[in-house]
Design a protein around this motif. Structure first.
Motif, PDB file in Angstrom:
ATOM      1  N   LEU A 223       0.816  -1.220   0.000  1.00 36.51           N
ATOM      2  CA  LEU A 223       0.000   0.000   0.000  1.00 36.51           C
ATOM      3  C   LEU A 223       0.850   1.270   0.000  1.00 36.51           C
ATOM      4  O   LEU A 223       0.347   2.363  -0.236  1.00 36.51           O
ATOM      5  N   ASP A 224       2.129   1.114   0.297  1.00 33.81           N
ATOM      6  CA  ASP A 224       2.998   2.288   0.435  1.00 33.81           C
ATOM      7  C   ASP A 224       3.752   2.655  -0.831  1.00 33.81           C
ATOM      8  O   ASP A 224       4.422   3.685  -0.867  1.00 33.81           O
ATOM      9  N   ALA A 225       3.667   1.799  -1.867  1.00 36.82           N
ATOM     10  CA  ALA A 225       4.348   2.124  -3.132  1.00 36.82           C
ATOM     11  C   ALA A 225       3.781   3.437  -3.656  1.00 36.82           C
ATOM     12  O   ALA A 225       2.575   3.690  -3.560  1.00 36.82           O
ATOM     13  N   LYS A 226       4.664   4.270  -4.196  1.00 35.50           N
ATOM     14  CA  LYS A 226       4.226   5.565  -4.722  1.00 35.50           C
ATOM     15  C   LYS A 226       4.444   5.624  -6.227  1.00 35.50           C
ATOM     16  O   LYS A 226       5.510   5.209  -6.719  1.00 35.50           O
ATOM     17  N   ARG A 227       3.450   6.156  -6.927  1.00 33.95           N
ATOM     18  CA  ARG A 227       3.553   6.264  -8.379  1.00 33.95           C
ATOM     19  C   ARG A 227       3.159   7.653  -8.847  1.00 33.95           C
ATOM     20  O   ARG A 227       2.346   8.336  -8.217  1.00 33.95           O
ATOM     21  N   ASP A 228       3.708   8.013  -9.995  1.00 30.84           N
ATOM     22  CA  ASP A 228       3.374   9.254 -10.683  1.00 30.84           C
ATOM     23  C   ASP A 228       2.344   8.848 -11.744  1.00 30.84           C
ATOM     24  O   ASP A 228       2.704   8.406 -12.829  1.00 30.84           O
ATOM     25  N   TRP A 229       1.055   8.963 -11.359  1.00 28.92           N
ATOM     26  CA  TRP A 229      -0.019   8.480 -12.239  1.00 28.92           C
ATOM     27  C   TRP A 229      -0.619   9.602 -13.077  1.00 28.92           C
ATOM     28  O   TRP A 229      -1.149  10.576 -12.518  1.00 28.92           O
ATOM     29  N   ARG A 262      -2.205   3.751  -1.169  1.00 27.71           N
ATOM     30  CA  ARG A 262      -3.292   3.932  -0.187  1.00 27.71           C
ATOM     31  C   ARG A 262      -4.094   5.207  -0.475  1.00 27.71           C
ATOM     32  O   ARG A 262      -5.293   5.260  -0.215  1.00 27.71           O
ATOM     33  N   GLU A 263      -3.456   6.228  -1.033  1.00 26.34           N
ATOM     34  CA  GLU A 263      -4.197   7.448  -1.377  1.00 26.34           C
ATOM     35  C   GLU A 263      -5.125   7.200  -2.571  1.00 26.34           C
ATOM     36  O   GLU A 263      -6.243   7.717  -2.623  1.00 26.34           O
ATOM     37  N   PHE A 264      -4.659   6.372  -3.519  1.00 26.33           N
ATOM     38  CA  PHE A 264      -5.527   6.015  -4.649  1.00 26.33           C
ATOM     39  C   PHE A 264      -6.779   5.304  -4.120  1.00 26.33           C
ATOM     40  O   PHE A 264      -7.895   5.535  -4.585  1.00 26.33           O
ATOM     41  N   VAL A 265      -6.568   4.453  -3.104  1.00 25.29           N
ATOM     42  CA  VAL A 265      -7.697   3.743  -2.484  1.00 25.29           C
ATOM     43  C   VAL A 265      -8.649   4.751  -1.833  1.00 25.29           C
ATOM     44  O   VAL A 265      -9.871   4.723  -2.068  1.00 25.29           O
ATOM     45  N   GLU A 266      -8.094   5.653  -1.014  1.00 26.91           N
ATOM     46  CA  GLU A 266      -8.934   6.635  -0.300  1.00 26.91           C
ATOM     47  C   GLU A 266      -9.738   7.492  -1.268  1.00 26.91           C
ATOM     48  O   GLU A 266     -10.943   7.674  -1.105  1.00 26.91           O
ATOM     49  N   ARG A 279      -6.162   0.801   9.894  1.00 20.10           N
ATOM     50  CA  ARG A 279      -5.939   0.230  11.230  1.00 20.10           C
ATOM     51  C   ARG A 279      -4.906  -0.891  11.095  1.00 20.10           C
ATOM     52  O   ARG A 279      -4.943  -1.647  10.131  1.00 20.10           O
ATOM     53  N   GLY A 280      -3.996  -0.994  12.057  1.00 18.36           N
ATOM     54  CA  GLY A 280      -3.009  -2.079  12.033  1.00 18.36           C
ATOM     55  C   GLY A 280      -1.810  -1.738  11.164  1.00 18.36           C
ATOM     56  O   GLY A 280      -1.782  -0.701  10.499  1.00 18.36           O
ATOM     57  N   ASN A 281      -0.827  -2.663  11.163  1.00 19.23           N
ATOM     58  CA  ASN A 281       0.420  -2.418  10.444  1.00 19.23           C
ATOM     59  C   ASN A 281       0.793  -3.579   9.542  1.00 19.23           C
ATOM     60  O   ASN A 281       0.399  -4.711   9.793  1.00 19.23           O
ATOM     61  N   GLY A 282       1.617  -3.287   8.514  1.00 15.56           N
ATOM     62  CA  GLY A 282       2.162  -4.329   7.641  1.00 15.56           C
ATOM     63  C   GLY A 282       1.077  -5.191   7.034  1.00 15.56           C
ATOM     64  O   GLY A 282       0.035  -4.679   6.587  1.00 15.56           O
ATOM     65  N   VAL A 283       1.296  -6.519   7.077  1.00 14.23           N
ATOM     66  CA  VAL A 283       0.322  -7.412   6.431  1.00 14.23           C
ATOM     67  C   VAL A 283      -1.002  -7.461   7.186  1.00 14.23           C
ATOM     68  O   VAL A 283      -2.007  -7.967   6.684  1.00 14.23           O
ATOM     69  N   GLU A 284      -0.996  -6.939   8.417  1.00 14.42           N
ATOM     70  CA  GLU A 284      -2.229  -6.908   9.224  1.00 14.42           C
ATOM     71  C   GLU A 284      -3.067  -5.655   8.966  1.00 14.42           C
ATOM     72  O   GLU A 284      -4.164  -5.519   9.500  1.00 14.42           O
ATOM     73  N   GLU A 285      -2.538  -4.741   8.186  1.00 20.95           N
ATOM     74  CA  GLU A 285      -3.248  -3.476   7.992  1.00 20.95           C
ATOM     75  C   GLU A 285      -4.602  -3.686   7.294  1.00 20.95           C
ATOM     76  O   GLU A 285      -4.731  -4.514   6.395  1.00 20.95           O
ATOM     77  N   GLU A 286      -5.588  -2.905   7.724  1.00 18.80           N
ATOM     78  CA  GLU A 286      -6.930  -2.991   7.126  1.00 18.80           C
ATOM     79  C   GLU A 286      -7.486  -1.595   6.885  1.00 18.80           C
ATOM     80  O   GLU A 286      -7.218  -0.679   7.649  1.00 18.80           O
TER      81      GLU A 286
END
Ligand code: GDP
Length: 352
Positions: A223-229, A262-266, A279-286
């Motif tokens: 979710l943290d990868a950043k792209r120039d879309w 994650r911003e694309f998701v939001e 909520r949560g971190n890493g693979v547990e993040e939701e």
């Protein structure tokens, strides 16, 4: 060498016969596309142009072909005698390239060589203007930010490595044979026609399906990868501009902005009025629906890549200065257009 009787390169260019693109149809070109044979129907993204063809006689012709088949490429080039060739053909999915590394190398790397050599075999190297779809994936594990035409490459996937070969063979044929050959180093460009396994389209489709109650949860990787879309429509204009210059050069096309997945998701959920809380971190993040408390986004490690490109941010100033190119569609409008297109499609059960 296949002997063709040819006018001068200048007269030849005025014929406006291109291998691929819808923009070019609107500019009055006769457009020829190469499609791979498949046992299932694979022209849905061209359907609207076909439909037009019967009613308005658009000048589009499709040829069966493949970048792995030199004989076929020579035949098509000799037959079409294009004034411009846009090499957009590739196995373009980065994750898939780890699983099909040899195939990706063959098509995305050697395929470019085959196409350039087909042009030479037809004696058209001084007549054809050639565009190579190079990519921000060449920067991979970036060595400077933002990335420009002078940033050193450090590809991070078999896809990126194959495209590195294509970048350099394009430069080499320009220098060795005086071909008009350019690399467009394009950062991610999206639209409602984006393939469903790319993260943007995967998100916008899921948002549409979730809003209609057809899907419960969206599973993503990093979710943290950043792209120039940017928007694909802006980028094809830039590609065409590159081939109308007096001399061939390589250009970066980018928006100059970067956003995390994650911003694309939001922003996508915001289009349907849903706000997401993490909520949560890493693979547990939701990702949770703030109102209902439902879990709408989860992490699935299967979408992680063996080597990741964490950050891409392009500097388009050379294209802006020399081509007069500027992207028109901003990030929020891109997200909105993609979500809305998927909402319409999901509601009417139209696929792809
Ligand atoms: P790419 O930049 O050409 O690899 O385009 P993609 O849309 O495939 O991926 C963009 C970024 O999103 C990459 O850093 C991926 O790791 C990240 N990503 C996170 N979750 C997913 C997912 O579920 N699918 C894809 N395709 N990418 C994901």
């Amino acid at each position: 060498i296949v002997k063709l009787t040819l006018p001068s390169p200048e007269e030849f260019h005025k014929r406006k016969v291109a291998l691929i693109s819808e923009l070019l149809l609107s500019k009055g070109y006769e457009v020829h596309g190469i499609i791979r044979r498949s046992s299932s129907f694979n022209t849905s993204r061209l359907h609207h142009l076909y439909a037009d063809q019967h009613e308005r006689k658009t000048k589009l012709k499709l040829h069966h072909g493949d970048l792995s088949d030199s004989t076929n490429l020579v035949y098509i080039i000799a037959q079409v005698q294009p004034s411009e060739v846009y090499n957009l053909g590739a196995q373009s999915h980065v994750k898939v390239s780890f699983e099909m590394a040899e195939y990706t190398g063959d098509v995305d790397g050697l395929g470019t060589l085959r196409l350039l050599d087909a042009i030479r075999t037809c004696g058209l190297e001084k007549h054809v203007r050639f565009y190579q779809a190079s990519t921000s994936e060449l920067y991979g594990k970036v060595v400077e930010t933002p990335q420009s035409e002078t940033t050193p490459f450090y590809p991070r996937s078999p896809y990126g490595v194959a495209k590195l070969y294509s970048y350099w063979i394009t430069v080499n044929y320009r220098e060795a044979y005086g071909m008009y050959a350019c690399n467009g180093i394009l950062f991610n460009h999206e639209s409602p026609r984006r393939g469903r396994t790319f993260v943007t389209r995967k998100i916008t489709r899921a948002v549409a399906e979730i809003s209609l109650g057809k899907q419960n949860c969206l599973y993503l990787g990093n979710l943290d990868a950043k792209r120039d879309w940017g928007h694909a429509r802006d980028y094809v204009e830039g590609m065409w501009m590159m081939l109308q210059q007096p001399h061939p050069e390589d250009f970066v096309l980018a928006t100059g902005e970067t956003h995390p997945v994650r911003e694309f998701v939001e922003k996508s959920f915001a289009v349907i009025g849903t706000s997401i809380q993490w909520r949560g971190n890493g693979v547990e993040e939701e990702g949770i629906d703030t109102k209902s408390g439902k879990v709408l986004v989860k992490v699935d490690t299967r979408y992680f890549r063996p080597a990741e490109v964490e950050l891409l941010l392009g500097n388009p100033s050379k294209a802006e200065r020399i081509l007069g190119w500027k992207r028109k569609v901003d990030f929020e409008s891109l997200v909105k257009e993609m979500v809305e297109a998927d909402l319409t499609a999901a509601a009417s059960l139209v696929e792809d």
